[in-house]
Design an enzyme around this catalytic site. Structure first.
Site, PDB file in Angstrom:
ATOM      1  N   ASN A   9       0.859  -1.245  -0.066  1.00 31.90           N
ATOM      2  CA  ASN A   9       0.135   0.036   0.036  1.00 31.90           C
ATOM      3  C   ASN A   9       0.885   1.378  -0.135  1.00 31.90           C
ATOM      4  O   ASN A   9       1.353   1.711   1.131  1.00 31.90           O
ATOM      5  CB  ASN A   9      -0.916  -0.116   1.384  1.00 31.90           C
ATOM      6  CG  ASN A   9      -1.856   1.135   1.531  1.00 31.90           C
ATOM      7  OD1 ASN A   9      -2.070   2.046   0.349  1.00 31.90           O
ATOM      8  ND2 ASN A   9      -2.538   1.577   2.363  1.00 31.90           N
ATOM      9  N   TRP A  10       1.037   1.704  -1.145  1.00 31.42           N
ATOM     10  CA  TRP A  10       1.768   3.143  -1.386  1.00 31.42           C
ATOM     11  C   TRP A  10       1.219   4.313  -0.858  1.00 31.42           C
ATOM     12  O   TRP A  10       1.963   5.410  -0.506  1.00 31.42           O
ATOM     13  CB  TRP A  10       2.159   3.204  -2.664  1.00 31.42           C
ATOM     14  CG  TRP A  10       3.304   2.167  -3.243  1.00 31.42           C
ATOM     15  CD1 TRP A  10       3.698   1.052  -2.465  1.00 31.42           C
ATOM     16  CD2 TRP A  10       3.719   2.236  -4.727  1.00 31.42           C
ATOM     17  NE1 TRP A  10       4.685   0.199  -3.517  1.00 31.42           N
ATOM     18  CE2 TRP A  10       4.455   1.110  -4.767  1.00 31.42           C
ATOM     19  CE3 TRP A  10       3.557   2.848  -5.820  1.00 31.42           C
ATOM     20  CZ2 TRP A  10       5.082   0.725  -6.016  1.00 31.42           C
ATOM     21  CZ3 TRP A  10       4.201   2.490  -7.173  1.00 31.42           C
ATOM     22  CH2 TRP A  10       4.975   1.403  -7.072  1.00 31.42           C
ATOM     23  N   LYS A  11       0.114   4.277  -0.414  1.00 33.09           N
ATOM     24  CA  LYS A  11      -0.860   5.448  -0.018  1.00 33.09           C
ATOM     25  C   LYS A  11      -0.571   6.842  -1.029  1.00 33.09           C
ATOM     26  O   LYS A  11      -0.270   6.456  -2.037  1.00 33.09           O
ATOM     27  CB  LYS A  11      -0.371   5.703   1.431  1.00 33.09           C
ATOM     28  CG  LYS A  11      -0.327   4.592   2.475  1.00 33.09           C
ATOM     29  CD  LYS A  11      -0.170   4.794   3.948  1.00 33.09           C
ATOM     30  CE  LYS A  11      -0.141   3.458   4.794  1.00 33.09           C
ATOM     31  NZ  LYS A  11      -0.221   3.622   6.206  1.00 33.09           N
ATOM     32  N   HIS A  95      -9.902   0.898   4.408  1.00 31.30           N
ATOM     33  CA  HIS A  95      -8.520   1.127   5.018  1.00 31.30           C
ATOM     34  C   HIS A  95      -8.810   2.118   6.302  1.00 31.30           C
ATOM     35  O   HIS A  95      -9.637   2.908   6.199  1.00 31.30           O
ATOM     36  CB  HIS A  95      -7.430   1.637   4.090  1.00 31.30           C
ATOM     37  CG  HIS A  95      -6.184   1.817   4.770  1.00 31.30           C
ATOM     38  ND1 HIS A  95      -5.776   2.748   5.449  1.00 31.30           N
ATOM     39  CD2 HIS A  95      -5.117   0.773   4.518  1.00 31.30           C
ATOM     40  CE1 HIS A  95      -4.661   2.547   5.996  1.00 31.30           C
ATOM     41  NE2 HIS A  95      -4.221   1.444   5.198  1.00 31.30           N
ATOM     42  N   GLU A  97      -7.311   4.647   7.357  1.00 28.73           N
ATOM     43  CA  GLU A  97      -7.264   6.041   7.054  1.00 28.73           C
ATOM     44  C   GLU A  97      -8.555   6.581   6.052  1.00 28.73           C
ATOM     45  O   GLU A  97      -8.812   7.767   6.480  1.00 28.73           O
ATOM     46  CB  GLU A  97      -5.945   6.293   6.344  1.00 28.73           C
ATOM     47  CG  GLU A  97      -4.614   6.010   6.990  1.00 28.73           C
ATOM     48  CD  GLU A  97      -3.627   5.377   6.495  1.00 28.73           C
ATOM     49  OE1 GLU A  97      -3.425   5.698   5.286  1.00 28.73           O
ATOM     50  OE2 GLU A  97      -2.563   4.967   6.823  1.00 28.73           O
ATOM     51  N   GLU A 167      -5.999  -5.077  10.449  1.00 30.29           N
ATOM     52  CA  GLU A 167      -4.943  -3.996  10.505  1.00 30.29           C
ATOM     53  C   GLU A 167      -5.091  -3.141  11.752  1.00 30.29           C
ATOM     54  O   GLU A 167      -6.095  -2.186  12.022  1.00 30.29           O
ATOM     55  CB  GLU A 167      -4.921  -3.199   9.433  1.00 30.29           C
ATOM     56  CG  GLU A 167      -4.545  -3.616   7.852  1.00 30.29           C
ATOM     57  CD  GLU A 167      -3.919  -2.741   6.968  1.00 30.29           C
ATOM     58  OE1 GLU A 167      -2.784  -2.889   6.742  1.00 30.29           O
ATOM     59  OE2 GLU A 167      -4.377  -1.696   7.113  1.00 30.29           O
ATOM     60  N   GLY A 173       1.943   2.278  10.802  1.00 23.18           N
ATOM     61  CA  GLY A 173       2.613   3.236  10.712  1.00 23.18           C
ATOM     62  C   GLY A 173       3.410   3.784  11.901  1.00 23.18           C
ATOM     63  O   GLY A 173       3.976   4.517  12.211  1.00 23.18           O
ATOM     64  N   SER A 212       2.843  -2.136  10.231  1.00 23.61           N
ATOM     65  CA  SER A 212       4.362  -2.345  10.636  1.00 23.61           C
ATOM     66  C   SER A 212       5.191  -3.547  10.497  1.00 23.61           C
ATOM     67  O   SER A 212       5.931  -3.980  11.035  1.00 23.61           O
ATOM     68  CB  SER A 212       4.695  -1.947  12.118  1.00 23.61           C
ATOM     69  OG  SER A 212       4.083  -0.560  12.148  1.00 23.61           O
ATOM     70  N   GLY A 233       2.615  -1.049   4.500  1.00 30.67           N
ATOM     71  CA  GLY A 233       2.472   0.268   4.178  1.00 30.67           C
ATOM     72  C   GLY A 233       3.966   0.808   3.875  1.00 30.67           C
ATOM     73  O   GLY A 233       4.520   0.700   2.947  1.00 30.67           O
ATOM     74  N   GLY A 234       4.483   1.542   5.288  1.00 30.89           N
ATOM     75  CA  GLY A 234       5.816   1.984   4.928  1.00 30.89           C
ATOM     76  C   GLY A 234       6.835   1.325   4.321  1.00 30.89           C
ATOM     77  O   GLY A 234       7.805   2.063   3.443  1.00 30.89           O
TER      78      GLY A 234
HETATM   79  C1  PEP Z   1      -1.166  -0.002   6.048  1.00 28.72           C
HETATM   80  O1  PEP Z   1      -1.168   1.285   5.793  1.00 28.72           O
HETATM   81  O2  PEP Z   1      -2.087  -0.592   5.339  1.00 28.72           O
HETATM   82  C2  PEP Z   1       0.158  -0.380   6.661  1.00 28.72           C
HETATM   83  C3  PEP Z   1      -0.071  -1.529   7.314  1.00 28.72           C
HETATM   84  O3  PEP Z   1       0.934   0.526   7.011  1.00 28.72           O
HETATM   85  P1  PEP Z   1       2.459   0.248   7.883  1.00 28.72           P
HETATM   86  O4  PEP Z   1       2.789  -1.028   7.132  1.00 28.72           O
HETATM   87  O5  PEP Z   1       3.301   1.413   7.424  1.00 28.72           O
HETATM   88  O6  PEP Z   1       2.028   0.009   9.329  1.00 28.72           O
END
Ligand code: PEP
Length: 256
Positions: A9-11, A95, A97, A167, A173, A212, A233-234
């Site tokens: 997930n590049w957001k 998601h 967010e 999640e 994050g 994470s 994500g990150g």
């Molecule tokens: C996400 O945004 O779906 C996510 C899991 O982010 P991160 O891996 O950065 O926690």
């Protein structure tokens, strides 16, 4: 046996050159094309770049969101058919967010799930509790409420029509990951909710963990019986780190 999936997930990150770089790094890594299923969720503006790079490969891509109407006067929105037109196989729905920043409700999530399936997309639908809810011992109640809106769309006949991503919001994050055992417990709970509807469906349903996930914790998470991969994500914005996660999935014995 269930397939294993690693989703990026590049957001809201990246320009064309970044998309080319990251996509090529994955393509050039020589991952087993059947195991894991690797999916990129770039911003809308980069879908055509990823599609162009990955079209002759086993790599898949999808949208980070969609609107439930098929077309019309909805400025700024994107339909399932538009995503299909760009070669998407998947779409993220619900998601945290989107739920928190853009106030998407459980009912909105359900409408999006339906629209995605009608368009021929596989939704990757996210569920998870906040830190506050976790500390109050409400994790299962929150998940049960979210899943109630999702359960009608879990199966298309005997086949799963979506992928679930657990999640925990406190882990997104933050660098704070659920321990493999904690995550496994929640995944088993989620699978149990689906089993209440259909055992067959529950055993085939893919449930990803997100929050994470990094190169150094992926293998232990993926080793859990009910964790079928990760939504990242990150770490998906760093080619080396993301490939380490893909390698952990590749080394996992299931699927393929
Ligand atoms: C996400 O945004 O779906 C996510 C899991 O982010 P991160 O891996 O950065 O926690």
């Amino acid at each position: 046996m269930r397939q294993i999936m690693v989703a990026a997930n590049w957001k809201m990150n990246g320009l064309s050159a970044d998309a080319v770089h990251l996509t090529r790094a994955i393509l050039d890594a020589g991952l087993d094309p059947t195991h894991p299923e690797v999916v990129i969720f770039p911003p809308y503006t980069l879908l055509h770049v990823v599609a162009q790079e990955a079209k002759a490969s086993a790599l898949r891509w999808g949208g980070q969101n969609l609107f439930w109407e098929p077309s019309g006067a909805f400025t700024g929105e994107i339909s399932g058919a538009m995503l299909r037109d760009l070669g998407c196989r998947y779409v993220l729905v619900g998601h945290s967010e989107r739920r928190q920043i853009f106030a998407e409700s459980d009912a909105d999530v359900a409408r999006k799930l339906k629209a995605a399936q009608v368009a021929g997309l596989i939704p990757v639908v996210c569920v998870g509790e906040t830190e506050q809810e976790r500390l109050a011992g409400e994790t299962e109640a929150v998940l049960q409420r979210q899943m109630k809106h999702i359960l009608p769309y879990v199966g298309i006949g005997a086949q799963p029509g979506l992928v679930i991503a657990y999640e925990p919001i406190w882990a997104i994050g933050t660098g704070q990951t659920a321990s493999p055992e904690e995550a496994q417990q929640v995944h088993a709970f989620l699978r149990g909710l689906v089993a209440g509807q259909s055992e067959a469906l529950a055993s085939r349903l893919m449930i990803l963990y997100g929050g994470s996930v990094k190169g150094n914790n992926a293998a232990a998470l993926f080793a859990q019986a009910d964790i079928d991969g990760g939504l990242v994500g990150g770490a998906s914005l760093q080619a080396g780190e993301f490939l380490q996660i893909c390698r952990a999935a590749e080394a996992n014995g299931r699927g393929g």
